[in-house]
Design a protein around this motif. Structure first.
Motif, PDB file in Angstrom:
ATOM      1  N   THR A   1      -8.628   4.135  -0.011  1.00  0.00           N
ATOM      2  CA  THR A   1      -9.310   4.486   1.232  1.00  0.00           C
ATOM      3  C   THR A   1      -8.835   5.847   1.717  1.00  0.00           C
TER       4      THR A   1
ATOM      5  N   ARG B   1       0.845  -1.191   0.000  1.00  0.00           N
ATOM      6  CA  ARG B   1       0.000   0.000   0.000  1.00  0.00           C
ATOM      7  C   ARG B   1       0.880   1.241   0.000  1.00  0.00           C
TER       8      ARG B   1
ATOM      9  N   GLY C   1     -10.606   2.208   6.294  1.00  0.00           N
ATOM     10  CA  GLY C   1     -10.729   3.585   5.839  1.00  0.00           C
ATOM     11  C   GLY C   1     -12.017   3.827   5.084  1.00  0.00           C
TER      12      GLY C   1
ATOM     13  N   ARG D   1     -14.308   4.866   1.961  1.00  0.00           N
ATOM     14  CA  ARG D   1     -14.242   4.743   0.506  1.00  0.00           C
ATOM     15  C   ARG D   1     -15.221   5.718  -0.133  1.00  0.00           C
TER      16      ARG D   1
ATOM     17  N   ALA E   1      -4.686   1.834   7.998  1.00  0.00           N
ATOM     18  CA  ALA E   1      -4.552   1.894   6.542  1.00  0.00           C
ATOM     19  C   ALA E   1      -3.910   0.616   6.015  1.00  0.00           C
TER      20      ALA E   1
ATOM     21  N   THR F   1      -3.945   4.878   0.158  1.00  0.00           N
ATOM     22  CA  THR F   1      -4.731   5.522   1.208  1.00  0.00           C
ATOM     23  C   THR F   1      -4.348   6.994   1.262  1.00  0.00           C
TER      24      THR F   1
ATOM     25  N   VAL G   1       0.657   5.298   1.127  1.00  0.00           N
ATOM     26  CA  VAL G   1      -0.113   6.260   1.901  1.00  0.00           C
ATOM     27  C   VAL G   1       0.321   7.672   1.511  1.00  0.00           C
TER      28      VAL G   1
END
Length: 507
Positions: free
Chosen positions: A228, A97, A258, A260, A253, A194, A99
């Motif tokens: 998210t 992921r 989170g 959407r 996260a 995220t 961020v």
């Protein structure tokens, strides 16, 4: 085990992550704060020749390659999102992921300079780079003094001792890191992301959802289920103002939690395109260029109300704002009351567009005043939402023909992340020149907090200088209440605001 790789923003480095990294480690995760080349030495001691964005991409790649865990979350704050994306694009299969920590959405081929919040500084640096060639790119951007960090983002919530340390450890930013374009192949697009939005810096999930509803193609990717969002009620440096809350948010996260966003097509009719809350006569428009007139059934030149939409609104948005139900509804309502209602499209498509939007509005107003069916000495201007900063020009030196100025759920100061802090578009500062100009301000009780704060700043300035401001409250109204909240309370607020404006036009 999740490994968080943390990349700091302008003028800062690994030290800003100490509190958050410690909490992540205590929660059982790995946390690696990347020491970016040229920013990892003592203040003023960095050798910057040849340091550019690719240098920092390589720094992040090295951190990825040395991480023990296969579950890697890259966190980019501010400028740091640029090397994060550049590295993730080359190691997409290793990244669980990405961020975006209070950062933008960098695109392929665009340098980080485009994300510098201060518009005038962006222009200066671009000019310097263009004139200096390689030498200009090898220069540095000095770090801000303690009182100047606010130009780079809201310092809300940072303890004094932390702000002192941030200033003491700040180092010059190599210009090459800002001027070299980011290069992406598209591989990074498959990595879940995220966004952590710091509301004290001027952005919220509600705002982003509103922009998605405008139909901006660049934002539709944000509605993918793999994207998210979280909010933190703090300024631009949450690792300093709320390190524990930030660590908890990053852990959530990483777990795929989170908010959407709702895709525009799934949300039904966007809020700004729903019906106007009043039944108004179907008065036809008369279109001339970017201006529409709604003419009353009355003889002789009539007073006019010019309705100015907010924004930014994407240039591709259809219908354009002057055809939105709210603008059409107000203009027809005004015409039904015996005055000319005028709407227009201006070019506020980006936060950097306030100058040209102001010029568009001024030209449209003169076009309306010059129409022989308009009494050019009796005109009111009525602004909405993000058009609020445009009121500053008219408040600071109101012409004699301007009989009233109205503002409905307005943004009345540039938000911290807009980069317009030193611009002329600060209505509270302009109020001292308003004299006896009447102002009608429609305030909604369910306003986004970051916008509500600008309204309170404006009202405090009005009290200090004795400005003539009438407040019409809609306690249960949202931003855009004319289509979102068709209640008796909302209808009465519209009637009251219109009565107040017309009273100033026709007395």
């Amino acid at each position: 085990m999740t490994a968080f790789i943390l990349v700091a923003g302008l003028f800062t480095n690994a030290h800003v992550w100490e509190g958050t990294a410690g909490r992540l480690t205590a929660a059982g995760a790995e946390a690696h704060a990347v020491a970016l080349t040229g920013l990892d030495g003592p203040p003023g001691g960095a050798e910057v020749a040849g340091i550019d964005l690719e240098t920092h991409v390589a720094d992040v790649l090295a951190a990825i390659d040395s991480a023990a865990s296969g579950d890697i979350v890259l966190v980019g704050h501010d400028y740091g999102i640029h090397p994060v994306l550049g590295a993730a694009d080359r190691r997409a299969d290793r990244i669980a992921r990405i961020v975006h920590l209070d950062s933008g959405m960098p695109q392929d081929g665009v340098p980080a300079l485009a994300a510098v919040p201060d518009q005038s500084l962006r222009e200066q640096l671009a000019e310097r780079a263009g004139a200096g060639g390689a030498e200009g790119a090898d220069g540095v951007l000095p770090p801000p003094a303690r009182e100047a960090w606010q130009r780079w983002g809201s310092t809300e919530g940072i303890p004094d001792v932390a702000l002192d340390r941030l200033t003491a450890l700040a180092v010059p930013q190599p210009l090459g890191t800002l001027l070299q374009p980011l290069r992406l192949t598209g591989a990074v697009d498959a990595v879940p992301t995220t966004g952590v939005l710091c509301t004290g810096n001027g952005t919220s999930i509600e705002m982003v959802q509103m922009l998605v509803g405008f139909g901006d193609p660049a934002l539709q990717a944000l509605t993918d289920p793999s994207v998210t969002f979280f909010e933190l009620p703090t300024g631009h440096w949450p690792m300093l103002s709320c390190p524990g809350e930030l660590a908890d948010t990053l852990l959530r996260a990483a777990a795929g939690e989170g908010h959407r966003l709702t895709p525009a097509e799934a949300a039904g009719t966007p809020g700004h395109l729903r019906p106007f809350l009043l039944d108004v006569p179907e008065i036809p428009r008369e279109r001339n260029g970017n201006v529409d007139l709604y003419l009353p059934d009355a003889a002789g030149p009539r007073p006019a109300v010019v309705f100015v939409h907010g924004g930014p609104v994407p240039a591709e948005a259809r219908p354009t704002p002057r055809d939105w139900p709210t603008l059409v509804g107000y203009a027809r309502y005004a015409a039904a009351q015996g005055v000319v209602g005028a709407t227009l499209d201006h070019r506020l498509h980006d936060l950097a567009d306030y100058e040209r939007a102001a010029a568009d509005v001024a030209a449209a107003v003169e076009q309306v005043r010059a129409d022989p069916r308009v009494d050019g000495d009796r005109v009111a201007l009525w602004f909405f939402s993000g058009g609020g900063p445009l009121t500053a020009d008219w408040l600071g030196a109101p012409p004699a023909w301007l009989r009233c100025l109205a503002a409905v759920y307005p943004i009345l100061a540039p938000l911290p992340n807009w980069g317009l802090g030193d611009s002329r578009f600060r209505p509270a500062d302009a109020l001292a020149g308003a004299g006896t100009l009447p102002v009608v301000l429609v305030r909604v009780g369910l306003e986004m907090p970051e916008i509500a704060a600008t309204v309170e700043e404006f009202l405090a300035a009005a009290k200090d200088c004795g400005a003539d401001v009438e407040v019409v409250d809609v306690p249960n109204g949202h931003h855009g209440f004319e289509t979102l909240d068709p209640t008796d309370e909302s209808r009465e607020a519209v009637h009251r605001a219109m009565r107040s404006v017309l009273a100033r036009l026709t007395d």
